[in-house]
Structures are given as C-alpha cells and as structure tokens.
Design a protein around this motif. Structure first.
Motif, PDB file in Angstrom:
ATOM      1  N   PRO A   1       8.398  17.215   2.097  1.00  0.00           N
ATOM      2  CA  PRO A   1       8.084  18.244   3.026  1.00  0.00           C
ATOM      3  C   PRO A   1       7.296  19.408   2.611  1.00  0.00           C
ATOM      4  O   PRO A   1       6.643  19.852   3.759  1.00  0.00           O
ATOM      5  N   GLU A   2       7.169  19.583   1.561  1.00  0.00           N
ATOM      6  CA  GLU A   2       6.026  20.826   1.036  1.00  0.00           C
ATOM      7  C   GLU A   2       4.550  20.375   1.104  1.00  0.00           C
ATOM      8  O   GLU A   2       3.842  21.373   1.321  1.00  0.00           O
ATOM      9  N   VAL A   3       4.405  19.068   1.459  1.00  0.00           N
ATOM     10  CA  VAL A   3       2.985  18.750   1.153  1.00  0.00           C
ATOM     11  C   VAL A   3       2.544  17.874   2.284  1.00  0.00           C
ATOM     12  O   VAL A   3       3.312  16.728   2.606  1.00  0.00           O
ATOM     13  N   ASP A   4       1.574  18.232   3.159  1.00  0.00           N
ATOM     14  CA  ASP A   4       1.140  17.405   4.119  1.00  0.00           C
ATOM     15  C   ASP A   4      -0.320  16.836   3.810  1.00  0.00           C
ATOM     16  O   ASP A   4      -1.061  16.568   4.715  1.00  0.00           O
ATOM     17  N   ASP A   5      -0.788  17.406   2.664  1.00  0.00           N
ATOM     18  CA  ASP A   5      -2.161  17.095   2.275  1.00  0.00           C
ATOM     19  C   ASP A   5      -2.085  16.715   0.754  1.00  0.00           C
ATOM     20  O   ASP A   5      -1.137  16.093   0.333  1.00  0.00           O
ATOM     21  N   TYR A   6      -3.177  17.136   0.057  1.00  0.00           N
ATOM     22  CA  TYR A   6      -3.398  16.358  -1.201  1.00  0.00           C
ATOM     23  C   TYR A   6      -2.722  17.263  -2.469  1.00  0.00           C
ATOM     24  O   TYR A   6      -2.707  18.582  -2.193  1.00  0.00           O
ATOM     25  N   ALA A   7      -1.593  16.652  -3.170  1.00  0.00           N
ATOM     26  CA  ALA A   7      -1.321  17.358  -4.370  1.00  0.00           C
ATOM     27  C   ALA A   7      -1.106  16.570  -5.527  1.00  0.00           C
ATOM     28  O   ALA A   7      -0.320  15.402  -5.611  1.00  0.00           O
TER      29      ALA A   7
ATOM     30  N   VAL B   1      -3.947  23.552   0.211  1.00  0.00           N
ATOM     31  CA  VAL B   1      -3.096  24.407   1.472  1.00  0.00           C
ATOM     32  C   VAL B   1      -4.043  24.536   2.665  1.00  0.00           C
ATOM     33  O   VAL B   1      -3.297  25.013   3.619  1.00  0.00           O
ATOM     34  N   GLY B   2      -5.221  24.244   2.662  1.00  0.00           N
ATOM     35  CA  GLY B   2      -5.959  24.500   4.018  1.00  0.00           C
ATOM     36  C   GLY B   2      -7.373  23.776   3.960  1.00  0.00           C
ATOM     37  O   GLY B   2      -7.736  23.258   2.569  1.00  0.00           O
ATOM     38  N   ARG B   3      -7.949  23.645   5.059  1.00  0.00           N
ATOM     39  CA  ARG B   3      -8.898  22.618   4.910  1.00  0.00           C
ATOM     40  C   ARG B   3     -10.174  23.509   5.830  1.00  0.00           C
ATOM     41  O   ARG B   3      -9.580  23.784   7.039  1.00  0.00           O
TER      42      ARG B   3
ATOM     43  N   MET C   1       9.147   4.725   5.229  1.00  0.00           N
ATOM     44  CA  MET C   1       8.916   5.859   4.524  1.00  0.00           C
ATOM     45  C   MET C   1       9.575   6.095   3.325  1.00  0.00           C
ATOM     46  O   MET C   1      10.588   5.288   2.870  1.00  0.00           O
ATOM     47  N   TYR C   2       9.191   6.702   2.186  1.00  0.00           N
ATOM     48  CA  TYR C   2       9.361   6.874   1.012  1.00  0.00           C
ATOM     49  C   TYR C   2       9.211   8.416   0.466  1.00  0.00           C
ATOM     50  O   TYR C   2       8.219   9.098   0.639  1.00  0.00           O
ATOM     51  N   SER C   3      10.621   9.089   0.080  1.00  0.00           N
ATOM     52  CA  SER C   3      10.706  10.348  -0.460  1.00  0.00           C
ATOM     53  C   SER C   3      10.704  10.313  -2.103  1.00  0.00           C
ATOM     54  O   SER C   3      11.915   9.783  -2.379  1.00  0.00           O
ATOM     55  N   PRO C   4       9.741  10.682  -2.867  1.00  0.00           N
ATOM     56  CA  PRO C   4       9.807  10.658  -4.286  1.00  0.00           C
ATOM     57  C   PRO C   4      10.819  11.760  -4.819  1.00  0.00           C
ATOM     58  O   PRO C   4      10.894  12.768  -4.013  1.00  0.00           O
ATOM     59  N   THR C   5      11.289  11.836  -5.972  1.00  0.00           N
ATOM     60  CA  THR C   5      12.160  12.730  -6.482  1.00  0.00           C
ATOM     61  C   THR C   5      10.906  13.539  -7.359  1.00  0.00           C
ATOM     62  O   THR C   5      10.502  13.165  -8.567  1.00  0.00           O
ATOM     63  N   LEU C   6      10.752  14.816  -6.853  1.00  0.00           N
ATOM     64  CA  LEU C   6       9.692  15.445  -7.776  1.00  0.00           C
ATOM     65  C   LEU C   6      10.097  16.326  -8.892  1.00  0.00           C
ATOM     66  O   LEU C   6      11.257  16.641  -8.971  1.00  0.00           O
ATOM     67  N   ALA C   7       9.310  16.507  -9.832  1.00  0.00           N
ATOM     68  CA  ALA C   7       9.824  17.222 -11.215  1.00  0.00           C
ATOM     69  C   ALA C   7       9.152  18.791 -10.974  1.00  0.00           C
ATOM     70  O   ALA C   7       8.467  18.911 -10.280  1.00  0.00           O
ATOM     71  N   ASP C   8       9.805  19.652 -11.565  1.00  0.00           N
ATOM     72  CA  ASP C   8       9.189  21.091 -11.660  1.00  0.00           C
ATOM     73  C   ASP C   8       7.733  21.012 -12.018  1.00  0.00           C
ATOM     74  O   ASP C   8       7.234  20.275 -13.003  1.00  0.00           O
ATOM     75  N   GLY C   9       6.767  21.793 -11.144  1.00  0.00           N
ATOM     76  CA  GLY C   9       5.318  21.624 -11.433  1.00  0.00           C
ATOM     77  C   GLY C   9       4.722  20.540 -10.981  1.00  0.00           C
ATOM     78  O   GLY C   9       3.339  20.915 -10.856  1.00  0.00           O
ATOM     79  N   ASP C  10       5.183  19.603 -10.043  1.00  0.00           N
ATOM     80  CA  ASP C  10       4.510  18.717  -9.360  1.00  0.00           C
ATOM     81  C   ASP C  10       3.811  19.243  -8.251  1.00  0.00           C
ATOM     82  O   ASP C  10       2.771  18.616  -7.667  1.00  0.00           O
ATOM     83  N   LEU C  11       4.084  20.535  -7.747  1.00  0.00           N
ATOM     84  CA  LEU C  11       3.628  20.968  -6.562  1.00  0.00           C
ATOM     85  C   LEU C  11       2.562  21.918  -6.815  1.00  0.00           C
ATOM     86  O   LEU C  11       2.180  22.875  -6.090  1.00  0.00           O
ATOM     87  N   ARG C  12       2.300  22.405  -8.299  1.00  0.00           N
ATOM     88  CA  ARG C  12       1.723  23.648  -8.785  1.00  0.00           C
ATOM     89  C   ARG C  12       0.248  23.464  -8.107  1.00  0.00           C
ATOM     90  O   ARG C  12      -0.339  24.440  -7.650  1.00  0.00           O
ATOM     91  N   THR C  13      -0.386  22.218  -7.979  1.00  0.00           N
ATOM     92  CA  THR C  13      -1.633  22.172  -7.585  1.00  0.00           C
ATOM     93  C   THR C  13      -1.681  21.292  -6.110  1.00  0.00           C
ATOM     94  O   THR C  13      -1.141  20.286  -6.218  1.00  0.00           O
ATOM     95  N   ARG C  14      -2.152  22.022  -5.154  1.00  0.00           N
ATOM     96  CA  ARG C  14      -2.016  21.156  -3.889  1.00  0.00           C
ATOM     97  C   ARG C  14      -2.913  21.858  -2.800  1.00  0.00           C
ATOM     98  O   ARG C  14      -3.405  23.196  -3.080  1.00  0.00           O
TER      99      ARG C  14
ATOM    100  N   ALA D   1       0.864  -1.190   0.160  1.00  0.00           N
ATOM    101  CA  ALA D   1      -0.126   0.134  -0.056  1.00  0.00           C
ATOM    102  C   ALA D   1       1.051   1.465   0.174  1.00  0.00           C
ATOM    103  O   ALA D   1       2.025   1.342   0.359  1.00  0.00           O
ATOM    104  N   VAL D   2       0.137   2.340  -0.522  1.00  0.00           N
ATOM    105  CA  VAL D   2       1.115   3.702  -0.302  1.00  0.00           C
ATOM    106  C   VAL D   2      -0.096   4.676   0.100  1.00  0.00           C
ATOM    107  O   VAL D   2      -1.365   4.742  -0.200  1.00  0.00           O
ATOM    108  N   LEU D   3       0.665   5.405   1.157  1.00  0.00           N
ATOM    109  CA  LEU D   3      -0.302   6.697   1.748  1.00  0.00           C
ATOM    110  C   LEU D   3       0.434   7.795   1.904  1.00  0.00           C
ATOM    111  O   LEU D   3       1.575   7.867   1.851  1.00  0.00           O
ATOM    112  N   PHE D   4      -0.436   8.870   1.961  1.00  0.00           N
ATOM    113  CA  PHE D   4      -0.108  10.247   1.766  1.00  0.00           C
ATOM    114  C   PHE D   4      -0.653  10.956   3.095  1.00  0.00           C
ATOM    115  O   PHE D   4      -1.611  10.537   3.569  1.00  0.00           O
ATOM    116  N   GLY D   5       0.341  11.911   3.471  1.00  0.00           N
ATOM    117  CA  GLY D   5      -0.402  13.093   4.338  1.00  0.00           C
ATOM    118  C   GLY D   5      -0.301  12.646   5.893  1.00  0.00           C
ATOM    119  O   GLY D   5       0.295  11.454   6.120  1.00  0.00           O
ATOM    120  N   ARG D   6      -0.731  13.739   6.544  1.00  0.00           N
ATOM    121  CA  ARG D   6      -0.807  13.546   8.182  1.00  0.00           C
ATOM    122  C   ARG D   6      -1.545  12.340   8.546  1.00  0.00           C
ATOM    123  O   ARG D   6      -2.639  11.824   7.921  1.00  0.00           O
TER     124      ARG D   6
END
Ligand code: FAD
Length: 344
Positions: free
Chosen positions: A83-89, A207-209, A192-205, A55-60
């Motif tokens: 590190p830059e994302v603790d929610d959905y991206a 930021v609050g709920r 734990m797994y840390s992906p290597t992100l490309a430019d633009g992968d964090l453009r949509t995320r 399984a793969v899981l993301f976020g807090r």
C-alpha cells in the motif's frame, strides 16, 4: 519452479526483462538443464512454457503487464501489492521476492542485470542467505550450480559456483540473449501478493518521477543513438546531435566526460556507470572509445565513429568512420537527410 522479476515501463515489460524471461524459460525447459545464454533464444523457442516459469511484478500497471507474459511462457504472475509503495523500493521488493521464492520452493530467482535487478537481488540474497550471481551469461544447474558471468563491465568472464541451498539468485547480463517468445503462448494466472515487510524496508523508495518529454525515445529502447563526447565541446554543441537524432527517430547518448562537465544529464550517459544500449546504429561523435564507454555500447549492431583522430580507440570498434570535425560533418549529414526527405 523459476521465478523471474519483470520490470516494466509504459505498460510494457522492458526489453532486458524479456531477455531474462527467455534465459529462464530455456533454463527451466532444457532437458540437459544447462543453457548458454547465447543459445537461449534457439532453445527457448523449443522449450515448453511448462508452468514452471513464474513472474513477479511491482508498481502501477503491473497487472496489465502481467497479462502479456503468457507469450513468453509465464504460467503464473504475482503482482505485489504494498500500500505504501506504487513505485520502486529496493528492500521491499527484495523482501517480496524472498518470501515468494520461499513459498513457491523456487529453484532459482532470475532478474535482468539492470541497476534495479542487481540491487533487488542483492537485497533478496542478504535476506535469504542464498548465493547471488550478477550479470550471468550462462548457468548450469547441478550441485553446486555453476554460472559464467561478466565482470569488470564485460571485459572478463568469471566461472563461479553457487554453494548453499535453493533458491539460486541470478541476474542475466543485458543484451547477451535475444528476447524470444515461446513457441506456444500459455495463459497466465495473475494473482495478488502482499509481503510482510520488516522495519526499514521502506526507508529507500521512489516518491516522484519527472516524465520524459513527450515523443522522446528511451535510451535503452532506441534503434538509433547519437552519442556525444568531449569533442562536442559544450552544452550548446549538442544541437546538431539532437537534430540528427530527431531526423533518425533516435535519441542522444553521452560519455561520462559530458555528464561530469554538466553539459547533459546523467540519465543520458552510456557506459559502465551509465546505460547499456543495443541500437541498430550508434553514431559516436567526439568520443574516444574508452573501455568504460565501450562496455555500454558494444551491443550496438553498427557503430559509426565521427572523430578528428584516426587513431582513436573507438576506430577499432567502428563499422564505419568519418575522420573529421563533428561540427562540420554533422551539419552536412543533417542537411543531406533533410534534403532527401524533402523538408528543405
Ligand atoms: P575523451 O577521451 O577526451 O575523447 C574525446 C574524443 O573527441 C577524442 O577521441 C578526440 O579525438 C575527439 N574530438 C575532439 N574534438 C573533436 C571534434 N571537433 N570532432 C570530432 N572529434 C573530436 N565513461 C563513459 O563514457 N561512460 C561510463 O559509464 C564511464 N564509467 C567510468 C567508470 C570508471 C570507474 C572510470 C574510471 C571511468 C569511467 N568513464 C566512463 C570515463 C572513461 O574512462 C573516459 O574518460 C570517457 O569515456 C572519455 O570520454 P570522451 O570519449 O568523451 O572523452
């Protein structure tokens, strides 16, 4: 190895992800290598949690949820740290899935057919070049793999062949397979797994709920949903629907007419462009039963329609019906329930 994206909320996997895990476990464990989702629950209990399911899981809170997945046959869970994302991206999640699938030589990556599941898998497909099939109800490995999947909100079924190399990317149509734990729980290795992100992968995320009101029930988990449509007439007209939902421990859902009119938020919309629900009881008040609405509520165990029109299409789907004005019928039902529970 089959890798499953597990979404979670409130410290628990969401039901649709448990359905996807059940589907994936059956797919990985069946001797014939062919599983109909409708039969997955039965086969799934017999399938071993053979360590082929990851399984793969993301976020807090992902680590705590990962630890719960042994009951569903997951031998290994990857908790993704960005590190830059603790929610959905979506693009970043897709990137992580693509890299994990490649590293683990996955046969298939499977997610629930939720908005997020379909979006992330589309990104993973674009990044890997692998074929992606959304909203599957059946999968048959082979060369090529074939799948049966829902189209047009489930009003038609399509058989598709997935050409190209592994992994196959599938999402599982919601509420077509019952979530079932494995016959024997396995212990989960969480890493734990840390992906290597490309430019633009964090453009949509995200930021609050905005937190849901305390004590309120999520539409997707509710055992009772009181649905309101155009017949409710106004935003204020929802008061008796809210009261009935509270009395029954449920929540309110609505048709698109209602959200378009601004009477209720889109988060409450049931249907093709809203939530898919599977309550024990759906009470559809002043809702005609357009196909785009039915797509969202057809997994309900029982439907009670309250409508002035005995010929409304919802009647063809209803287990029970009251032909009458909801503004008269609902207060009467609420009065009777309150009388029976002794709160009057
Ligand atoms: P109506 O169809 O107008 O029905 C109102 C009903 O209320 C009638 O049956 C009437 O008899 C009854 N009524 C009126 N007054 C009373 C009263 N006092 N007491 C009891 N009954 C009363 N719709 C969705 O719901 N969800 C979706 O996700 C969705 N996605 C869509 C996607 C697309 C691409 C398109 C084209 C449409 C979509 N729709 C969706 C819209 C859908 O086609 C219908 O227009 C909509 O569901 C109708 O909403 P309704 O039943 O509230 O209204």
């Amino acid at each position: 190895m089959i890798l499953v994206l597990v979404e979670h909320e409130g410290g628990r996997p969401i039901r649709s992800s448990l359905e996807a895990l059940t589907f994936a476990r059956a797919l990985g464990g069946s001797a014939e290598g062919a599983v109909a989702a409708s039969a997955a629950a039965a086969i799934g209990t017999a399938a071993s949690g053979s360590g082929t399911l990851e399984a793969v899981l993301f976020g807090r809170g992902a680590t705590d949820v990962a630890g719960q997945l042994g009951a569903f046959g997951v031998g290994r869970a990857h908790v993704v740290e960005i590190p830059e994302v603790d929610d959905y991206a979506p693009a970043a999640w897709g990137r992580a899935l693509a890299q994990l699938a490649e590293a683990g030589r996955c046969d298939a990556v499977i997610a629930a057919g939720t908005e997020r599941g379909n979006e992330v898998m589309a990104y993973a497909g674009a990044m890997t070049g692998a074929a992606m099939a959304a909203n599957c109800i059946e999968a048959r490995p082979g060369n090529p793999w074939t799948v049966t999947r829902q189209r047009w909100g489930g009003s038609l079924l399509e058989e598709a062949r997935l050409a190209g190399p592994s992994p196959r990317l599938l999402t599982v149509a919601e509420h077509v397979v019952a979530p079932e734990e494995a016959a024997t729980a396995v212990s989960v290795e969480v890493s734990m797994y840390s992906p290597t992100l490309a430019d633009g992968d964090l453009r949509t995320r995200v930021v609050g709920r905005v937190p849901r009101a305390p004590g309120s029930v999520a539409l997707s988990d509710a055992r009772v949903v009181v649905g309101g449509g155009r017949g409710v007439g106004s935003a204020g007209g929802f008061e008796p629907l809210e009261e009935l939902a509270t009395l029954l421990g449920g929540t309110v859902g609505v048709s698109r007419v209602v959200t378009s009119a601004g009477w209720r938020p889109h988060t409450e919309q049931v249907g093709q462009t809203g939530a898919r629900i599977a309550p024990d009881l759906y009470i559809a008040c002043g809702i005609s039963g357009a196909i785009q609405h039915i797509v969202g509520c057809k997994a309900s165990k029982a439907i009670l329609a309250i409508n002035t029109d005995a010929e409304a299409p919802i009647m063809a789907r209803a287990s029970y019906a009251v032909i009458g004005d909801l503004h008269t019928v609902l207060p009467a039902i609420n009065d009777e329930i309150r009388r029976r529970i002794g709160s009057v």
